[in-house]
Design a protein around this motif. Sequence first.
Motif, short mmCIF file in Angstrom:
data_model
loop_
_atom_site.label_atom_id
_atom_site.label_comp_id
_atom_site.label_asym_id
_atom_site.label_seq_id
_atom_site.Cartn_x
_atom_site.Cartn_y
_atom_site.Cartn_z
N ILE A 176 -12.96 41.11 60.95
CA ILE A 176 -13.43 40.59 62.24
C ILE A 176 -13.14 39.10 62.34
CG2 ILE A 176 -15.45 40.17 63.70
CD1 ILE A 176 -16.65 42.77 62.55
N ALA A 177 -13.43 38.35 61.28
CA ALA A 177 -13.19 36.91 61.30
C ALA A 177 -11.70 36.62 61.47
CB ALA A 177 -13.73 36.27 60.02
N GLY A 178 -10.85 37.39 60.81
CA GLY A 178 -9.41 37.19 60.95
C GLY A 178 -8.92 37.48 62.36
N LEU A 179 -9.41 38.56 62.94
CA LEU A 179 -9.03 38.89 64.32
C LEU A 179 -9.53 37.83 65.30
CD1 LEU A 179 -9.68 42.74 64.32
CD2 LEU A 179 -7.46 41.58 64.34
N LEU A 180 -10.77 37.41 65.11
CA LEU A 180 -11.31 36.34 65.96
C LEU A 180 -10.51 35.06 65.82
CD1 LEU A 180 -15.18 36.70 65.55
CD2 LEU A 180 -13.89 36.90 67.67
N ALA A 181 -10.17 34.72 64.58
CA ALA A 181 -9.40 33.50 64.34
C ALA A 181 -8.06 33.56 65.05
CB ALA A 181 -9.22 33.27 62.84
N ALA A 182 -7.39 34.69 64.98
CA ALA A 182 -6.09 34.84 65.65
C ALA A 182 -6.24 34.71 67.16
CB ALA A 182 -5.47 36.18 65.28
N GLY A 237 -6.84 28.98 72.22
CA GLY A 237 -7.11 27.54 72.16
C GLY A 237 -5.85 26.71 72.19
N ALA A 238 -4.82 27.14 71.47
CA ALA A 238 -3.55 26.41 71.47
C ALA A 238 -2.95 26.41 72.87
CB ALA A 238 -2.59 27.03 70.46
N VAL A 250 -9.20 22.70 72.07
CA VAL A 250 -9.34 22.11 70.73
C VAL A 250 -10.55 22.71 70.01
CG1 VAL A 250 -9.86 19.97 69.49
CG2 VAL A 250 -8.11 19.98 71.29
N VAL A 251 -11.64 22.90 70.73
CA VAL A 251 -12.84 23.52 70.13
C VAL A 251 -12.52 24.93 69.65
CG1 VAL A 251 -15.12 24.46 70.71
CG2 VAL A 251 -14.54 22.11 71.33
N GLU A 252 -11.77 25.68 70.44
CA GLU A 252 -11.40 27.04 70.04
C GLU A 252 -10.49 27.04 68.82
OE1 GLU A 252 -9.84 28.90 73.57
OE2 GLU A 252 -11.84 29.31 74.35
N VAL A 253 -9.55 26.11 68.76
CA VAL A 253 -8.66 26.03 67.59
C VAL A 253 -9.47 25.65 66.35
CG1 VAL A 253 -6.77 24.72 66.55
CG2 VAL A 253 -6.56 25.57 68.88
N LEU A 254 -10.34 24.67 66.47
CA LEU A 254 -11.17 24.27 65.32
C LEU A 254 -12.10 25.40 64.88
CD1 LEU A 254 -12.05 20.59 66.29
CD2 LEU A 254 -10.43 21.38 64.54
N GLY A 255 -12.64 26.14 65.86
CA GLY A 255 -13.48 27.29 65.53
C GLY A 255 -12.70 28.36 64.79
N ALA A 256 -11.45 28.60 65.22
CA ALA A 256 -10.61 29.58 64.54
C ALA A 256 -10.34 29.18 63.10
CB ALA A 256 -9.29 29.73 65.31
N ILE A 257 -10.06 27.92 62.90
CA ILE A 257 -9.82 27.42 61.54
C ILE A 257 -11.10 27.56 60.72
CG2 ILE A 257 -9.34 25.34 60.19
CD1 ILE A 257 -7.49 24.49 62.57
N ALA A 295 -19.15 28.03 62.41
CA ALA A 295 -18.03 28.17 63.35
C ALA A 295 -18.22 29.41 64.22
CB ALA A 295 -16.71 28.23 62.60
N ALA A 296 -18.66 30.51 63.60
CA ALA A 296 -18.88 31.74 64.37
C ALA A 296 -19.97 31.54 65.41
CB ALA A 296 -19.24 32.88 63.43
#
Length: 124
Positions: A8-14, A20-21, A52-59, A77-78
Motif C-alpha cells: 500500500i505504501a509503495g502504491l501510494l508513493a507512486a 505531485g511532480a 511539493v507536499v505530495e512529492v515529499l509525502g511520497a518520499i 507522512a501517511a
Amino acid sequence: MNVVLWIIAGLLAAAFLAAGAMKALQPKEKLAASGLTWVEDFSAGQVKAIGVVEVLGAIGLVLPALLDIVPILVPIAATGLAVAMIGAIVVHARRNEIPGIAPGAVLFVLAAVVAWGRFGPYAF
C-alpha cells in the motif's frame, strides 16, 4: 500484514510522486487545460506547494523505512497525506465535482491504513 502495508505504501508513493511532480513542474494553466479545473481556485504558488507536499509525502512513505533512518516518519507522512486528501475531498465537494471525490477518498483510506498500521501494531 507488514507486506500489505509495504505494498500500500509503495502504491501510494507512486501515485503521490506522479501527481505531485505534475503539479510542481507544470504551469497552472496547463494543469487547468488538462482537466484539473480545481487549480483555478488556487494561485500558481499554492498549486506548486501542494505538488511539493505530495512529492515529499511520497518520499516519506518509503525512504525512511527502506534506509532504516527515522522510520517514524513513515506514519507521519501517511497522516500528512491523509490530511491532504481530506482537503482535496473538501475542495472537490465545494466545487460540486462529485467524480473528483472518489480518488481522494480512496487515497485517504489507503493513507489512513498505513498510518494506523505503522503507528500501531505493525510499527518498525
